[in-house]
Design a protein around this motif. Structure first.
Motif, mmCIF file in Angstrom:
data_model
loop_
_atom_site.group_PDB
_atom_site.id
_atom_site.type_symbol
_atom_site.label_atom_id
_atom_site.label_comp_id
_atom_site.label_asym_id
_atom_site.label_seq_id
_atom_site.Cartn_x
_atom_site.Cartn_y
_atom_site.Cartn_z
ATOM 1 N N ARG A 50 0.938 -1.205 -0.028
ATOM 2 C CA ARG A 50 -0.080 0.293 0.231
ATOM 3 C C ARG A 50 1.115 1.386 -0.422
ATOM 4 N N ARG A 51 0.533 1.986 -0.929
ATOM 5 C CA ARG A 51 1.308 3.226 -0.956
ATOM 6 C C ARG A 51 0.688 4.271 -1.233
ATOM 7 N N LYS A 52 1.425 5.560 -0.257
ATOM 8 C CA LYS A 52 0.698 6.563 -0.490
ATOM 9 C C LYS A 52 1.053 8.013 -1.002
ATOM 10 N N TYR A 53 0.447 7.947 -1.857
ATOM 11 C CA TYR A 53 1.250 9.552 -2.593
ATOM 12 C C TYR A 53 0.910 11.095 -2.108
ATOM 13 N N GLU B 196 -1.115 14.534 -11.521
ATOM 14 C CA GLU B 196 -0.497 13.914 -11.071
ATOM 15 C C GLU B 196 0.493 13.974 -10.117
ATOM 16 N N ASN B 197 0.847 12.506 -9.433
ATOM 17 C CA ASN B 197 1.419 11.958 -8.448
ATOM 18 C C ASN B 197 2.742 13.690 -7.878
ATOM 19 N N ILE B 198 2.706 13.768 -7.315
ATOM 20 C CA ILE B 198 4.134 14.666 -6.564
ATOM 21 C C ILE B 198 5.258 13.914 -6.181
ATOM 22 N N ASP B 199 4.735 12.789 -5.070
ATOM 23 C CA ASP B 199 6.189 12.436 -4.973
ATOM 24 C C ASP B 199 5.415 11.232 -3.938
ATOM 25 N N LEU B 200 6.089 9.639 -3.271
ATOM 26 C CA LEU B 200 5.740 9.084 -2.278
ATOM 27 C C LEU B 200 5.798 9.637 -0.918
ATOM 28 N N VAL B 201 4.404 9.327 -0.467
ATOM 29 C CA VAL B 201 4.993 9.725 1.222
ATOM 30 C C VAL B 201 5.324 8.835 2.027
ATOM 31 N N SER B 202 4.477 7.313 2.220
ATOM 32 C CA SER B 202 4.876 5.906 3.146
ATOM 33 C C SER B 202 4.828 5.235 1.876
ATOM 34 N N GLU B 203 4.734 3.599 2.532
ATOM 35 C CA GLU B 203 4.943 2.805 1.308
ATOM 36 C C GLU B 203 4.923 1.498 3.233
ATOM 37 N N LYS B 204 3.741 0.732 3.193
ATOM 38 C CA LYS B 204 3.473 -0.172 3.874
ATOM 39 C C LYS B 204 3.282 -1.567 2.987
ATOM 40 N N VAL B 205 3.604 -2.577 3.376
ATOM 41 C CA VAL B 205 3.804 -3.993 3.555
ATOM 42 C C VAL B 205 1.626 -4.476 4.019
ATOM 43 N N ILE B 206 1.166 -4.602 3.192
ATOM 44 C CA ILE B 206 0.009 -5.630 3.929
ATOM 45 C C ILE B 206 0.453 -7.303 3.831
#
Length: 131
Positions: A107-110, A118-128
């Motif tokens: 799960r990625r939060k942009y 358009e996406n600016i940058d990746l905020v967080s990334e979490k493995v489900i």
């Protein structure tokens, strides 16, 4: 909670004496308490320091071996509500939103631009975890 404006972002001042100026965010101050005349905390504000915007003059004493004394120019704080992020994709001042994308078990939060979507940058990334 993720920040809509972060250190290193390019922003445009949209209100105040410095309106129209652009610069890079040097520092973000979160949850700054202001006090009234009685010394009670009144409200909480968020401030940013933007490179080359709201220059103030500061009188400093000399410290032997560290710095000279005199009057120095430095950037002052600006309320975060008075600046807008300059989108790196469409090059326009924009509001910022958050988008959550699930790909497989990640799960990625942009942060994304609300003008060009358009996406600016990746905020967080979490493995489900599987389930």
């Amino acid at each position: 909670m993720a920040a809509k404006i972060k250190k290193g972002d390019t922003v445009v001042v949209v209100r105040g004496k410095e309106k129209g100026k652009q610069g890079k965010v040097l520092k973000v101050y979160k949850r700054v308490k202001r006090r009234n005349k009685k010394g009670e905390p009144v409200y909480v504000r968020h401030f940013v320091i933007v490179e080359g915007v709201r220059l103030i003059k500061k009188h400093v004493k000399p410290i032997e071996g560290v710095r000279e004394g005199g009057i120095i120019e430095t950037e002052g704080p600006i309320d975060i509500s008075n600046v807008m992020l300059l989108c790196p994709n469409c090059n326009k001042p924009t509001r910022v939103g958050f988008r959550i994308v699930e790909e497989g078990n990640v799960r990625r939060k942009y942060r994304y631009c609300k003008k060009c979507n358009e996406n600016i940058d990746l905020v967080s990334e979490k493995v489900i975890k599987g389930g």
